[in-house]
Design a protein around this motif. Structure first.
Motif, short mmCIF file in Angstrom:
data_model
loop_
_atom_site.label_atom_id
_atom_site.label_comp_id
_atom_site.label_asym_id
_atom_site.label_seq_id
_atom_site.Cartn_x
_atom_site.Cartn_y
_atom_site.Cartn_z
N ASP A 131 -8.82 -17.59 70.74
CA ASP A 131 -7.80 -17.22 71.72
C ASP A 131 -6.42 -17.44 71.10
N PRO A 132 -5.59 -16.39 70.97
CA PRO A 132 -4.29 -16.55 70.34
C PRO A 132 -3.38 -17.54 71.06
N LEU A 133 -3.54 -17.71 72.36
CA LEU A 133 -2.72 -18.69 73.09
C LEU A 133 -3.09 -20.11 72.69
N ILE A 134 -4.34 -20.32 72.31
CA ILE A 134 -4.77 -21.64 71.84
C ILE A 134 -4.36 -21.81 70.38
N LEU A 135 -4.63 -20.79 69.55
CA LEU A 135 -4.26 -20.87 68.13
C LEU A 135 -2.75 -21.03 67.95
N GLY A 136 -1.96 -20.38 68.80
CA GLY A 136 -0.51 -20.48 68.72
C GLY A 136 0.05 -21.70 69.43
N ARG A 137 -0.84 -22.55 69.95
CA ARG A 137 -0.49 -23.80 70.62
C ARG A 137 0.35 -23.59 71.89
N VAL A 138 0.29 -22.40 72.47
CA VAL A 138 0.91 -22.18 73.78
C VAL A 138 0.12 -22.97 74.81
N ASN A 148 0.47 -11.28 71.58
CA ASN A 148 0.47 -12.67 71.14
C ASN A 148 0.70 -12.79 69.64
N GLY A 149 1.75 -13.54 69.28
CA GLY A 149 2.05 -13.79 67.88
C GLY A 149 2.87 -12.73 67.19
N ARG A 150 3.21 -11.63 67.90
CA ARG A 150 4.01 -10.58 67.28
C ARG A 150 5.38 -11.11 66.92
N GLU A 151 5.89 -10.70 65.77
CA GLU A 151 7.23 -11.09 65.31
C GLU A 151 8.23 -10.06 65.81
N LEU A 152 9.24 -10.54 66.55
CA LEU A 152 10.34 -9.70 66.99
C LEU A 152 11.65 -10.35 66.56
N VAL A 188 1.60 -14.35 77.70
CA VAL A 188 1.69 -13.73 76.38
C VAL A 188 2.91 -14.33 75.69
N TYR A 189 2.89 -14.36 74.36
CA TYR A 189 4.05 -14.89 73.64
C TYR A 189 4.33 -14.06 72.39
N PHE A 190 5.59 -14.15 71.94
CA PHE A 190 5.97 -13.55 70.66
C PHE A 190 6.72 -14.59 69.84
N ASN A 191 6.79 -14.35 68.55
CA ASN A 191 7.54 -15.22 67.64
C ASN A 191 8.87 -14.57 67.32
N CYS A 192 9.90 -15.41 67.14
CA CYS A 192 11.23 -14.90 66.82
C CYS A 192 11.95 -15.93 65.96
N GLN A 193 12.70 -15.47 64.98
CA GLN A 193 13.53 -16.34 64.16
C GLN A 193 14.85 -15.62 63.92
#
Length: 177
Positions: free
Chosen positions: A7-14, A39-43, A160-165
């Motif tokens: 589960d990406p929400l578990i792997l991503g520690r959400v 989940n995990g997409r970079e924006l 759902v979550y996305f990554n951003c930097q």
């Protein structure tokens, strides 16, 4: 390996940092311009300047939802002393519609991470009724769990979550095993 382990929400520690484990029961689609949030997409910050389009499922317009958007990595993933930072809060969203049909009680603030890769998490809760959820007094050190408990929202129905930097950052978040 079970599906729960993938589960990406578990792997991503959400799940853990923001939410307890839950079962998705309502479809939710979030789009910035023409880019779906997965989940995990970079924006990049330039891609998330304006509030996204949010569509939610369900089957009864008399059922209302609350949408929360938080950054659990503020001000930096290595020192998240402001965890969670509240970026957006919309209440009274009727089922089968979207966030534009709800009440913005904390206006959208676009992500502007300065250090590291941040996770930006959207969480959808079912409300007990209309006008039963109110704005918190602050954005920093918001707690999605405490907020849900305060307003008797129960477990999430979607997330759902996305990554951003920062705009010129590079690299991706690595998954811990």
């Amino acid at each position: 390996m079970s599906s729960r382990d993938r589960d990406p929400l578990i792997l991503g520690r959400v799940v853990g940092d923001v939410l307890d484990n839950f079962t998705r029961t309502i479809p939710m689609r979030i789009t910035y311009s023409n880019k779906d949030v997965n989940n995990g997409r970079e924006l990049k910050p330039s891609e998330v300047l304006n509030q996204p389009r949010v569509e939610i499922g369900g089957d009864d317009l008399r059922t209302f939802y609350t949408l929360v958007m938080v950054d659990p990595d503020a001000p930096s993933p290595s020192d998240p002393s402001l965890r969670e930072y509240l970026h957006w809060l919309v209440t009274d969203i009727p089922a089968t519609t979207g966030a534009s049909f709800g009440q913005d009680i904390v206006n959208y603030e676009s992500p502007r991470p300065t250090m590291g890769i941040h996770r930006f998490v959207f969480v959808l809760f079912r409300q007990l009724g209309r006008q039963t959820v109110y704005a918190p007094g602050w954005r920093q050190n918001f707690s999605t769990r405490d907020f849900a408990e305060l307003y008797n929202l129960g477990p999430p129905v979607a997330a759902v979550y996305f990554n951003c930097q920062r705009e010129n950052g590079s690299g991706g978040r690595t998954m811990r095993r």
